[in-house]
Scaffold this active site. Structure first.
Site, PDB file in Angstrom:
ATOM      1  N   SER A  76      55.943   3.716   3.168  1.00  0.00           N
ATOM      2  CA  SER A  76      56.995   3.224   4.063  1.00  0.00           C
ATOM      3  C   SER A  76      57.224   1.701   3.977  1.00  0.00           C
ATOM      4  O   SER A  76      58.379   1.258   4.030  1.00  0.00           O
ATOM      5  CB  SER A  76      56.688   3.648   5.500  1.00  0.00           C
ATOM      6  OG  SER A  76      55.316   3.514   5.767  1.00  0.00           O
TER       7      SER A  76
ATOM      8  N   GLU B 272      47.827  -3.077   9.198  1.00  0.00           N
ATOM      9  CA  GLU B 272      46.908  -2.124   8.554  1.00  0.00           C
ATOM     10  C   GLU B 272      45.504  -2.570   8.907  1.00  0.00           C
ATOM     11  O   GLU B 272      45.144  -3.723   8.679  1.00  0.00           O
ATOM     12  CB  GLU B 272      47.153  -2.105   7.036  1.00  0.00           C
ATOM     13  CG  GLU B 272      46.141  -1.319   6.229  1.00  0.00           C
ATOM     14  CD  GLU B 272      45.952   0.134   6.662  1.00  0.00           C
ATOM     15  OE1 GLU B 272      46.924   0.883   6.745  1.00  0.00           O
ATOM     16  OE2 GLU B 272      44.779   0.511   6.918  1.00  0.00           O
TER      17      GLU B 272
ATOM     18  N   ASP C 175      52.987   5.473  12.540  1.00  0.00           N
ATOM     19  CA  ASP C 175      52.589   6.576  11.656  1.00  0.00           C
ATOM     20  C   ASP C 175      51.057   6.662  11.622  1.00  0.00           C
ATOM     21  O   ASP C 175      50.434   6.391  10.589  1.00  0.00           O
ATOM     22  CB  ASP C 175      53.160   6.297  10.250  1.00  0.00           C
ATOM     23  CG  ASP C 175      52.838   7.403   9.266  1.00  0.00           C
ATOM     24  OD1 ASP C 175      52.516   8.526   9.706  1.00  0.00           O
ATOM     25  OD2 ASP C 175      52.897   7.144   8.048  1.00  0.00           O
TER      26      ASP C 175
END
Ligand code: SAM
Length: 263
Positions: free
Chosen positions: A97, A115, A160
């Site tokens: 993405s 992340e 996500d």
């Protein structure tokens, strides 16, 4: 410590649903000549090599993008990024993405990615180095709370998660409600798995009650392995852009062909 690594699943049918809708939304948002912000809480490493032994081991991409790339017209933004990436990185490259966003957005748009896994973050930083984006080594929701409402105010947030922490299903609706209050014009898109043990259902019930105008799109597909608990995937989109429902319906029809073949 987190153990999830998206390379095992990159390009699977859940990625196809999520990435096709994401690419469509980003492309739609760039039709207006006004800058926007893209935030992502769980970025992954952005660039995947589907010929990697890890990806080959699960074979999920073979059942996913390898099988269904032809569903998307060459001018669909998902196809365009896939093709562009493969011209540079070879025929087995696959965009996560963050790369879809970097390739579809414009120089004046802002991109912030979170992340938490140090190795995944290093790979993300490297993959994103040609683009003007900020890669945060941090918890995704912490980053999102710190940056909302963003400048520019137009834009979207993708959530996500890997759902490794079972309480995610309980906490996510509260976190989304808070983000929606802080950024009421932002598009907030949550990906979730459809599970045979129905662990996702209470989360969806709460989300639907909190955000009655959101778009909920779900597709079903054969499990990656016999007995595997994920039998579909969903996207819950608050403030869905005009036309997303039609795009989602087109995808529903495509995915239905997969389960019809199974019968
Ligand atoms: N969004 C990516 C895509 O579509 O290409 C895939 C992301 S993958 C499903 C989830 C990622 O979230 C993993 O790389 C994992 O290391 C990371 N992660 C897990 N918990 C996190 C957290 N609390 N904050 C940020 N990242 C997290």
């Amino acid at each position: 410590m987190l153990s999830y690594q998206h390379i095992y699943h990159a390009g699977n049918l859940a990625d196809v649903q999520k990435h096709a809708l994401l690419a469509w939304m980003l492309s739609y948002l760039t039709r207006k000549d006004k800058p926007l912000t893209y935030l992502e809480t769980h970025a992954g490493r952005a660039l995947y090599d589907l010929s990697d032994a890890t990806a080959e081991k699960t074979g999920e991409a073979r059942q996913g993008i390898d099988k269904v790339a032809g569903w998307f017209a060459p001018d669909h933004p998902y196809s365009q990024v896939l093709q562009e990436l493969r011209e540079t990185h070879g025929p087995r490259a696959y965009p996560g993405s963050p790369l879809l966003a970097a390739k579809l957005l414009r120089p004046d748009d802002r991109i912030h990615l979170a992340e938490l896994h140090p190795q995944e973050h290093s790979a993300l930083d490297l993959a994103m180095s040609p683009y003007p984006v900020k890669c945060h080594l941090s918890d995704g929701f912490e980053m999102a709370f710190a940056l909302t409402p963003p400048t520019p105010r137009r834009g979207m947030l993708l959530i996500d998660p890997s759902y490794e922490i079972k309480t995610d299903y309980e906490t996510i609706p509260r976190q989304i409600a808070k983000l929606n209050r802080a950024w009421n014009v932002g598009i907030i898109a949550l990906w979730y798995p459809i599970l045979t043990n129905r662990a996702h259902i209470p989360m969806l019930d709460t989300l639907a009650a909190n955000h009655p105008d959101a778009l909920r799109h779900e597709v079903r597909f054969p499990p990656a392995r016999p007995g595997h608990g994920m039998v579909g995937s969903g996207m819950f989109v608050i403030n869905p852009p005009y036309g997303l429902a039609t795009e989602a319906q087109n995808l529903t029809a495509r995915f239905a062909t997969l389960t019809q073949q199974e019968r």
